[in-house]
Design a protein around this motif. Sequence first.
Motif, PDB file in Angstrom:
ATOM      1  N   SER A  18      42.455  43.756  31.093  1.00 44.01           N
ATOM      2  CA  SER A  18      43.514  43.489  30.106  1.00 44.01           C
ATOM      3  C   SER A  18      43.376  42.078  29.581  1.00 44.01           C
ATOM      4  O   SER A  18      42.897  41.187  30.279  1.00 44.01           O
ATOM      5  CB  SER A  18      44.875  43.654  30.796  1.00 44.01           C
ATOM      6  N   ALA A  19      43.849  41.865  28.355  1.00 44.09           N
ATOM      7  CA  ALA A  19      43.879  40.507  27.794  1.00 44.09           C
ATOM      8  C   ALA A  19      45.058  39.721  28.357  1.00 44.09           C
ATOM      9  O   ALA A  19      45.139  38.509  28.182  1.00 44.09           O
ATOM     10  CB  ALA A  19      43.996  40.589  26.276  1.00 44.09           C
ATOM     11  N   HIS A  20      45.981  40.394  29.030  1.00 47.23           N
ATOM     12  CA  HIS A  20      47.186  39.728  29.543  1.00 47.23           C
ATOM     13  C   HIS A  20      47.046  39.437  31.035  1.00 47.23           C
ATOM     14  O   HIS A  20      46.465  40.236  31.760  1.00 47.23           O
ATOM     15  CB  HIS A  20      48.406  40.611  29.302  1.00 47.23           C
ATOM     16  N   PRO A  21      47.610  38.320  31.472  1.00 43.78           N
ATOM     17  CA  PRO A  21      47.538  38.014  32.902  1.00 43.78           C
ATOM     18  C   PRO A  21      48.171  39.130  33.727  1.00 43.78           C
ATOM     19  O   PRO A  21      49.178  39.713  33.313  1.00 43.78           O
ATOM     20  CB  PRO A  21      48.343  36.719  33.044  1.00 43.78           C
ATOM     21  N   LYS A  22      47.585  39.390  34.873  1.00 43.40           N
ATOM     22  CA  LYS A  22      48.031  40.530  35.684  1.00 43.40           C
ATOM     23  C   LYS A  22      49.525  40.476  36.000  1.00 43.40           C
ATOM     24  O   LYS A  22      50.223  41.492  35.895  1.00 43.40           O
ATOM     25  CB  LYS A  22      47.221  40.587  36.973  1.00 43.40           C
ATOM     26  N   VAL A  23      50.006  39.289  36.395  1.00 44.98           N
ATOM     27  CA  VAL A  23      51.401  39.215  36.860  1.00 44.98           C
ATOM     28  C   VAL A  23      52.418  39.412  35.738  1.00 44.98           C
ATOM     29  O   VAL A  23      53.606  39.523  36.008  1.00 44.98           O
ATOM     30  CB  VAL A  23      51.705  37.905  37.620  1.00 44.98           C
ATOM     31  N   LEU A  24      51.943  39.468  34.476  1.00 40.75           N
ATOM     32  CA  LEU A  24      52.876  39.754  33.374  1.00 40.75           C
ATOM     33  C   LEU A  24      52.943  41.246  33.048  1.00 40.75           C
ATOM     34  O   LEU A  24      53.748  41.679  32.233  1.00 40.75           O
ATOM     35  CB  LEU A  24      52.505  38.960  32.122  1.00 40.75           C
ATOM     36  N   HIS A  25      52.083  42.034  33.691  1.00 45.78           N
ATOM     37  CA  HIS A  25      52.172  43.479  33.463  1.00 45.78           C
ATOM     38  C   HIS A  25      53.490  43.986  34.026  1.00 45.78           C
ATOM     39  O   HIS A  25      54.026  43.438  34.975  1.00 45.78           O
ATOM     40  CB  HIS A  25      50.980  44.189  34.100  1.00 45.78           C
ATOM     41  N   ASP A 103      51.256  39.511  42.685  1.00 44.23           N
ATOM     42  CA  ASP A 103      50.855  40.877  42.362  1.00 44.23           C
ATOM     43  C   ASP A 103      51.248  41.869  43.453  1.00 44.23           C
ATOM     44  O   ASP A 103      50.709  42.968  43.513  1.00 44.23           O
ATOM     45  CB  ASP A 103      49.358  40.953  42.056  1.00 44.23           C
ATOM     46  N   VAL A 104      52.191  41.467  44.306  1.00 45.62           N
ATOM     47  CA  VAL A 104      52.732  42.392  45.323  1.00 45.62           C
ATOM     48  C   VAL A 104      54.238  42.519  45.026  1.00 45.62           C
ATOM     49  O   VAL A 104      55.059  41.811  45.589  1.00 45.62           O
ATOM     50  CB  VAL A 104      52.460  41.869  46.754  1.00 45.62           C
ATOM     51  N   GLU A 218      55.156  50.762  53.570  1.00 44.42           N
ATOM     52  CA  GLU A 218      53.846  50.331  53.083  1.00 44.42           C
ATOM     53  C   GLU A 218      53.900  49.843  51.631  1.00 44.42           C
ATOM     54  O   GLU A 218      53.208  48.894  51.257  1.00 44.42           O
ATOM     55  CB  GLU A 218      52.882  51.519  53.217  1.00 44.42           C
ATOM     56  N   ALA A 219      54.739  50.475  50.811  1.00 43.43           N
ATOM     57  CA  ALA A 219      54.818  50.117  49.388  1.00 43.43           C
ATOM     58  C   ALA A 219      55.175  48.643  49.198  1.00 43.43           C
ATOM     59  O   ALA A 219      54.798  48.033  48.204  1.00 43.43           O
ATOM     60  CB  ALA A 219      55.848  50.990  48.674  1.00 43.43           C
ATOM     61  N   GLU A 220      55.889  48.079  50.156  1.00 47.64           N
ATOM     62  CA  GLU A 220      56.329  46.686  50.062  1.00 47.64           C
ATOM     63  C   GLU A 220      55.183  45.700  49.971  1.00 47.64           C
ATOM     64  O   GLU A 220      55.358  44.587  49.503  1.00 47.64           O
ATOM     65  CB  GLU A 220      57.106  46.310  51.325  1.00 47.64           C
ATOM     66  N   VAL A 221      54.048  46.084  50.526  1.00 45.10           N
ATOM     67  CA  VAL A 221      52.962  45.108  50.648  1.00 45.10           C
ATOM     68  C   VAL A 221      51.737  45.511  49.851  1.00 45.10           C
ATOM     69  O   VAL A 221      50.692  44.868  49.935  1.00 45.10           O
ATOM     70  CB  VAL A 221      52.600  44.876  52.136  1.00 45.10           C
ATOM     71  N   LEU A 222      51.860  46.565  49.053  1.00 48.24           N
ATOM     72  CA  LEU A 222      50.705  46.980  48.249  1.00 48.24           C
ATOM     73  C   LEU A 222      50.581  46.072  47.026  1.00 48.24           C
ATOM     74  O   LEU A 222      51.572  45.762  46.367  1.00 48.24           O
ATOM     75  CB  LEU A 222      50.868  48.433  47.801  1.00 48.24           C
ATOM     76  N   GLY A 223      49.350  45.685  46.736  1.00 49.76           N
ATOM     77  CA  GLY A 223      49.086  44.834  45.584  1.00 49.76           C
ATOM     78  C   GLY A 223      48.670  45.668  44.389  1.00 49.76           C
ATOM     79  O   GLY A 223      48.287  46.830  44.511  1.00 49.76           O
TER      80      GLY A 223
END
Length: 457
Positions: A18-25, A103-104, A218-223
């Motif tokens: 993506s052209a956008h930073p991951k944490v802005l998704h 990203d988590v 588990e969902a709590e810690v998935l990146g």
Amino acid sequence: MAVNVVIMAAGKGTRMKSAHPKVLHKLAGRSLLQHVLDAAAGLHAARTIVITGHGADAVEQAFAGRGVGFVRQMPQLGTGHAIQQVVPALDDANPTTLILNGDVPLIRPETAQALAAACAGERLALLTVELLDATGYGRIVRRAGAVTGIVEHKDASAEQREIREVYTGIMAAPTAALKRWVMALENDNAQREYYLTDIVAMAVAEGVPVVTSTAADEAEVLGVNSPLQLADLERRYQRRCAETLMDAGVRLADPARFDQRGTLECGQDVEIDVNCVFEGLVKLGDGVRIGANCVIRDARIAAGAVIHPFTHVEGAEVGAGALVGPFARLRPGAVLGTEVHIGNFVEVKNSTLAAGAKANHLAYLGDTSVGERSNYGAGSITANYDGANKHRTVIGADVHVGSNCVLIAPVTIGNGATIGGGSTIAKDAPAGQLTVARAKQVTIAGWQRPKKAPKAG
Ligand code: UD1
Ligand code: MG
């Protein structure tokens, strides 16, 4: 006890492509980083610092003015290197520093709080999880039950790779010791990176207790590293929302076909059919029914109202017992009283309809007020815009507007008036009378329909 919160968000996210930073998704309408900040909000951190790198400008711009500090990490030489950059910004007056990953996103506030409490400014607290397939993760190495270190997958021996207990990337550390430890890190490992995880062995060497706590789910810690993982976490998040609603008695036709992107408050006996999307703040009163395929954003829908399928509602209020749709559109400022009926292909914007008013077919009401019990005919529209300004239309109580009328605003229709179908109303219409504004119907006697000329030759 005062806490520093550090959120690592400098990584590139190559696999997002993506052209956008991951944490802005976005996940459920909020950026990944926003989710992490929201989870940390309960800690009332004395200082919250986001480490930016790739796409730093965009991330810093998106979160400007929200009480978050930024530290840039350029280039990115590993998680330990990332924390080295924040050392000058970490306040020793806050004895605990919680490190989260941008990203988590699904970390729960309670989990973050429990980790900070386990650290309490004097222990190194690691959030761990047991995974069936631990490939790629740092392994928790123990001797006689006590943690002795974390070994990264790429550096692990075959025997260590068998370990299922992994580090989630989330920890809470005593602030002063953390600063000392990260400044002493070296990068003599398989990836030539400064590993934050190497501080665990340093803590053990100094006799600082290392404790672990396990994530409840588990969902709590998935990146999030790829669009597929983002979609997977979206569904897990939606499942959480759906279960919370169903636990409170809401009847979802299918929790797997439900999307909440904000806050949804429901009364008793609410029913929601499949494929509905709720955005912003939506409040549904007792007994409200939402048909399939509706999109509802920032709205209040009172008890007993029914929203039929394929209806779009935004910034609107719907009164008790009202019926809306199918295929209706309520735009910002639409305020419907009790038992108002809005039918198919009717658009309502910035307009108030009093109790019992009806617009059942193919109509537009913009910048209008409609009195009680008035009926607004099929195909009628308010011409509320003169090309420069918007004007209001006032329709009294018990008015009957026929089909296919144009009401050119500003205009007022008096109580009890009737407007003949097909009228273009440019002047006020008096109360209690019939007003018609259209060409008179004429019949032309002896008129002949033209015939085709006979073909020549
Ligand atoms: C890290 C852990 C590993 C753990 C895993 C959990 C280390 C050395 N290893 O590995 O034990 O099991 O997370 O997912 O910490 N980041 C920066 N700057 C950098 C490098 C990374 O800000 O220079 C950020 C990334 O944006 C990301 C986070 O730190 O948010 C983790 O980085 P990542 O490369 O995913 O770490 P892993 O190698 O997976
Ligand atoms: Mg890495």
